[in-house]
Write a protein that holds these residues in place. Structure first.
Motif, PDB file in Angstrom:
ATOM      1  N   ILE A   1      -2.808  -0.271   0.405  1.00 23.68           N
ATOM      2  CA  ILE A   1      -3.443  -1.713   0.872  1.00 23.68           C
ATOM      3  C   ILE A   1      -4.110  -1.420   2.328  1.00 23.68           C
ATOM      4  O   ILE A   1      -3.255  -1.157   3.325  1.00 23.68           O
ATOM      5  CB  ILE A   1      -2.842  -2.731   0.746  1.00 23.68           C
ATOM      6  N   LYS A   2      -5.525  -1.428   2.437  1.00 23.99           N
ATOM      7  CA  LYS A   2      -6.095  -1.512   3.836  1.00 23.99           C
ATOM      8  C   LYS A   2      -6.691  -2.553   4.187  1.00 23.99           C
ATOM      9  O   LYS A   2      -7.921  -2.630   3.515  1.00 23.99           O
ATOM     10  CB  LYS A   2      -6.893  -0.136   4.018  1.00 23.99           C
ATOM     11  N   ASP A   3      -6.476  -3.291   5.374  1.00 27.28           N
ATOM     12  CA  ASP A   3      -7.293  -4.410   5.782  1.00 27.28           C
ATOM     13  C   ASP A   3      -7.789  -5.545   4.538  1.00 27.28           C
ATOM     14  O   ASP A   3      -8.808  -5.823   4.834  1.00 27.28           O
ATOM     15  CB  ASP A   3      -8.607  -3.846   6.491  1.00 27.28           C
ATOM     16  N   LEU A   4      -6.846  -5.835   3.812  1.00 33.21           N
ATOM     17  CA  LEU A   4      -7.086  -6.737   2.892  1.00 33.21           C
ATOM     18  C   LEU A   4      -7.478  -8.083   3.279  1.00 33.21           C
ATOM     19  O   LEU A   4      -6.521  -8.477   4.200  1.00 33.21           O
ATOM     20  CB  LEU A   4      -6.139  -6.652   1.707  1.00 33.21           C
ATOM     21  N   LYS A   5      -8.464  -8.573   2.623  1.00 37.62           N
ATOM     22  CA  LYS A   5      -8.864 -10.172   3.128  1.00 37.62           C
ATOM     23  C   LYS A   5      -9.149 -10.996   1.988  1.00 37.62           C
ATOM     24  O   LYS A   5      -9.624 -10.446   0.890  1.00 37.62           O
ATOM     25  CB  LYS A   5      -9.853 -10.378   3.996  1.00 37.62           C
ATOM     26  N   LYS A   6      -8.434 -12.240   1.764  1.00 32.35           N
ATOM     27  CA  LYS A   6      -8.733 -13.115   0.732  1.00 32.35           C
ATOM     28  C   LYS A   6      -8.681 -14.436   1.112  1.00 32.35           C
ATOM     29  O   LYS A   6      -7.970 -14.705   1.884  1.00 32.35           O
ATOM     30  CB  LYS A   6      -7.870 -12.941  -0.204  1.00 32.35           C
ATOM     31  N   SER A   7      -9.674 -15.263   0.691  1.00 31.39           N
ATOM     32  CA  SER A   7      -9.732 -16.580   1.163  1.00 31.39           C
ATOM     33  C   SER A   7     -10.225 -17.528   0.027  1.00 31.39           C
ATOM     34  O   SER A   7     -11.117 -16.987  -0.710  1.00 31.39           O
ATOM     35  CB  SER A   7     -10.455 -16.971   2.466  1.00 31.39           C
ATOM     36  N   PHE A   8      -9.564 -18.574  -0.118  1.00 34.80           N
ATOM     37  CA  PHE A   8     -10.039 -19.438  -1.270  1.00 34.80           C
ATOM     38  C   PHE A   8     -10.906 -20.651  -1.032  1.00 34.80           C
ATOM     39  O   PHE A   8     -11.409 -21.615  -1.639  1.00 34.80           O
ATOM     40  CB  PHE A   8      -8.899 -19.897  -2.231  1.00 34.80           C
TER      41      PHE A   8
ATOM     42  N   LEU B   1      -6.205 -16.707   3.438  1.00 32.58           N
ATOM     43  CA  LEU B   1      -4.793 -16.443   2.943  1.00 32.58           C
ATOM     44  C   LEU B   1      -4.006 -15.096   3.056  1.00 32.58           C
ATOM     45  O   LEU B   1      -3.001 -15.145   3.425  1.00 32.58           O
ATOM     46  CB  LEU B   1      -4.716 -16.939   1.411  1.00 32.58           C
ATOM     47  N   ILE B   2      -4.933 -14.072   2.886  1.00 33.77           N
ATOM     48  CA  ILE B   2      -4.695 -12.736   3.400  1.00 33.77           C
ATOM     49  C   ILE B   2      -5.653 -12.461   4.233  1.00 33.77           C
ATOM     50  O   ILE B   2      -6.850 -12.423   4.205  1.00 33.77           O
ATOM     51  CB  ILE B   2      -4.902 -11.920   1.964  1.00 33.77           C
ATOM     52  N   ASN B   3      -5.068 -11.774   5.270  1.00 38.98           N
ATOM     53  CA  ASN B   3      -5.756 -11.704   6.700  1.00 38.98           C
ATOM     54  C   ASN B   3      -5.633 -10.281   7.294  1.00 38.98           C
ATOM     55  O   ASN B   3      -4.781 -10.025   8.022  1.00 38.98           O
ATOM     56  CB  ASN B   3      -5.604 -12.778   7.661  1.00 38.98           C
ATOM     57  N   ASN B   4      -6.542  -9.147   6.670  1.00 30.68           N
ATOM     58  CA  ASN B   4      -6.370  -7.917   7.253  1.00 30.68           C
ATOM     59  C   ASN B   4      -4.870  -7.393   7.027  1.00 30.68           C
ATOM     60  O   ASN B   4      -4.139  -6.837   7.913  1.00 30.68           O
ATOM     61  CB  ASN B   4      -6.675  -7.665   8.808  1.00 30.68           C
ATOM     62  N   LEU B   5      -4.434  -7.450   5.833  1.00 27.59           N
ATOM     63  CA  LEU B   5      -3.308  -7.091   5.398  1.00 27.59           C
ATOM     64  C   LEU B   5      -3.072  -5.459   4.916  1.00 27.59           C
ATOM     65  O   LEU B   5      -4.037  -5.057   4.448  1.00 27.59           O
ATOM     66  CB  LEU B   5      -2.672  -7.798   4.169  1.00 27.59           C
ATOM     67  N   ASN B   6      -2.118  -4.826   5.496  1.00 31.08           N
ATOM     68  CA  ASN B   6      -2.009  -3.557   5.243  1.00 31.08           C
ATOM     69  C   ASN B   6      -0.313  -2.990   4.714  1.00 31.08           C
ATOM     70  O   ASN B   6       0.341  -3.894   5.140  1.00 31.08           O
ATOM     71  CB  ASN B   6      -1.942  -2.551   6.581  1.00 31.08           C
ATOM     72  N   LEU B   7      -0.593  -2.186   3.525  1.00 30.38           N
ATOM     73  CA  LEU B   7       0.629  -1.837   3.121  1.00 30.38           C
ATOM     74  C   LEU B   7       0.571  -0.604   2.538  1.00 30.38           C
ATOM     75  O   LEU B   7      -0.423  -0.094   1.830  1.00 30.38           O
ATOM     76  CB  LEU B   7       1.113  -2.935   1.999  1.00 30.38           C
ATOM     77  N   THR B   8       1.630   0.420   2.585  1.00 31.60           N
ATOM     78  CA  THR B   8       1.806   1.560   1.686  1.00 31.60           C
ATOM     79  C   THR B   8       2.885   1.616   0.938  1.00 31.60           C
ATOM     80  O   THR B   8       4.160   1.288   1.684  1.00 31.60           O
ATOM     81  CB  THR B   8       1.671   2.816   2.566  1.00 31.60           C
ATOM     82  N   VAL B   9       3.125   1.891  -0.183  1.00 34.23           N
ATOM     83  CA  VAL B   9       4.156   1.973  -0.784  1.00 34.23           C
ATOM     84  C   VAL B   9       4.489   3.288  -1.459  1.00 34.23           C
ATOM     85  O   VAL B   9       3.346   3.523  -2.447  1.00 34.23           O
ATOM     86  CB  VAL B   9       4.418   0.932  -1.983  1.00 34.23           C
ATOM     87  N   LYS B  10       5.173   4.190  -1.156  1.00 32.23           N
ATOM     88  CA  LYS B  10       4.979   5.596  -1.682  1.00 32.23           C
ATOM     89  C   LYS B  10       5.700   5.804  -3.196  1.00 32.23           C
ATOM     90  O   LYS B  10       6.310   4.860  -3.522  1.00 32.23           O
ATOM     91  CB  LYS B  10       6.039   6.564  -0.846  1.00 32.23           C
ATOM     92  N   THR B  11       5.539   6.767  -3.810  1.00 33.67           N
ATOM     93  CA  THR B  11       5.978   7.011  -5.102  1.00 33.67           C
ATOM     94  C   THR B  11       7.565   6.676  -5.288  1.00 33.67           C
ATOM     95  O   THR B  11       8.022   7.495  -4.438  1.00 33.67           O
ATOM     96  CB  THR B  11       5.455   8.342  -5.490  1.00 33.67           C
ATOM     97  N   GLY B  12       7.846   5.935  -6.170  1.00 28.31           N
ATOM     98  CA  GLY B  12       9.422   5.736  -6.177  1.00 28.31           C
ATOM     99  C   GLY B  12      10.161   4.707  -5.333  1.00 28.31           C
ATOM    100  O   GLY B  12      11.194   4.476  -5.205  1.00 28.31           O
ATOM    101  N   GLU B  13       9.102   4.242  -4.323  1.00 29.08           N
ATOM    102  CA  GLU B  13       9.645   3.430  -3.284  1.00 29.08           C
ATOM    103  C   GLU B  13       9.537   1.927  -3.674  1.00 29.08           C
ATOM    104  O   GLU B  13       8.649   1.757  -4.517  1.00 29.08           O
ATOM    105  CB  GLU B  13       9.007   3.729  -1.913  1.00 29.08           C
ATOM    106  N   SER B  14      10.395   1.230  -3.171  1.00 22.60           N
ATOM    107  CA  SER B  14      10.457  -0.455  -3.620  1.00 22.60           C
ATOM    108  C   SER B  14      10.177  -1.361  -2.397  1.00 22.60           C
ATOM    109  O   SER B  14      10.943  -0.973  -1.106  1.00 22.60           O
ATOM    110  CB  SER B  14      11.622  -0.911  -4.409  1.00 22.60           C
ATOM    111  N   VAL B  15       9.176  -2.318  -2.555  1.00 27.01           N
ATOM    112  CA  VAL B  15       9.346  -3.167  -1.381  1.00 27.01           C
ATOM    113  C   VAL B  15       9.616  -4.535  -1.924  1.00 27.01           C
ATOM    114  O   VAL B  15       9.085  -4.615  -3.334  1.00 27.01           O
ATOM    115  CB  VAL B  15       8.015  -3.233  -0.559  1.00 27.01           C
TER     116      VAL B  15
END
Ligand SMILES: Nc1ncnc2c1ncn2[C@@H]1O[C@H](COP(=O)(O)OP(=O)(O)OP(=O)(O)O)[C@@H](O)[C@H]1O
Ligand SMILES: [Mg+2]
Length: 240
Positions: A4-11, A18-32
């Motif tokens: 997830i790169k620079d995700l934005k969402k507002s209602f 609500l979501i403001n430039n959110l970044n996340l990487t979850v590799k194969t087999g990894e849990s968050v």
């Protein structure tokens, strides 16, 4: 792998996103795990990843396929592809199980694989055995306990071999002991299937089972201060 790169969402046009430039990487087999105050946008984030909601900006990709946002890649998904994307790549576990009362346990679990036209009875048997629900296969849903139903929901989410499981408060309706059993099985089964897992939870006990424990706060993900997070987090998390 989820990116997830620079995700934005507002209602709302006026309020803070609500979501403001959110970044996340979850590799194969990894849990968050993702914790956060009620209303901070956890379920919205899962809905964006699943393609139920459209982001205002940024990009989400699963195994290199861009499913939303501003990606310039040729393989950016069109709306009509989202349904196929979910069937192929995603397993979803809901707090309220979302099983079919009119089916028995076996048919509930087989449902997604049948939709995809990819039934593997041996794999389903193995999953049900691993989750301790094989003896319940022919029982109607109404005769299963909450924990047994949630274990069916986990098997259903995994049976078509998705690369990513999204679980929204999967133990929210379970007592403490059952929550412990079900969450252990969720993490263990995903690890053994090499499936990435994003689990939203209000339970600290569940959150710390993940490779990385995160908190959604003011639209971005922050590390929860626990040892395992520092050791295993595979990617930078957006700073607020
Ligand atoms: N489709 C929608 N339209 C307008 N507002 C929405 C929509 N979906 C969610 N919201 C609002 O966005 C905010 C975040 O909702 P969300 O369901 O993501 O919170 P949450 O973090 O999952 O909360 P909880 O822990 O209570 O489940 C809430 O204020 C909610 O009312
Ligand atoms: Mg929620």
């Amino acid at each position: 792998m989820l990116t997830i790169k620079d995700l934005k969402k507002s209602f709302s046009q006026t309020g803070a996103p609500l979501i403001n430039n959110l970044n996340l990487t979850v590799k194969t087999g990894e849990s968050v795990s993702i914790q956060g105050a009620s209303g901070c946008g956890k379920s919205t984030l899962l809905s964006l990843i699943a393609g139920f909601e459209t982001p205002d900006g940024g990009d989400i990709s699963v195994n290199g396929l861009s499913i939303a946002g501003n990606s310039k890649l040729d393989n950016t998904f069109k709306a009509k592809d989202i349904d196929n994307f979910r069937k192929q790549h995603l397993g979803i576990v809901f707090q309220s199980f979302n099983l079919f009362d009119c089916f028995n346990a076996w048919d509930n679990i087989a449902f997604t694989a049948r939709l995809k036209g990819n039934v593997d009875n041996d794999y389903q048997l193995a999953l049900m055995e691993q989750l301790g629900i094989l003896p319940l296969a022919q029982k109607p849903l109404s005769q299963l306990s909450g924990g047994e139903q949630q274990r069916c929901a986990i098997a259903r989410a995994l049976v078509h071999r998705p690369s990513l499981i999204l679980a929204d408060e999967p133990t929210g309706n379970l007592d403490e002991t059952t929550s412990e059993t079900v969450s252990d099985l969720l993490f263990k089964t995903c690890k053994e299937a090499n499936t990435s897992l994003v689990v939203v939870t209000h339970s600290q006990d569940v959150a710390v089972k993940a490779d990385a424990a995160l908190r959604l706060h003011k639209g971005v993900l922050e590390r929860v201060n626990c040892e395992s997070t520092e050791q295993t987090l595979s990617s930078p998390i957006a700073a607020s």
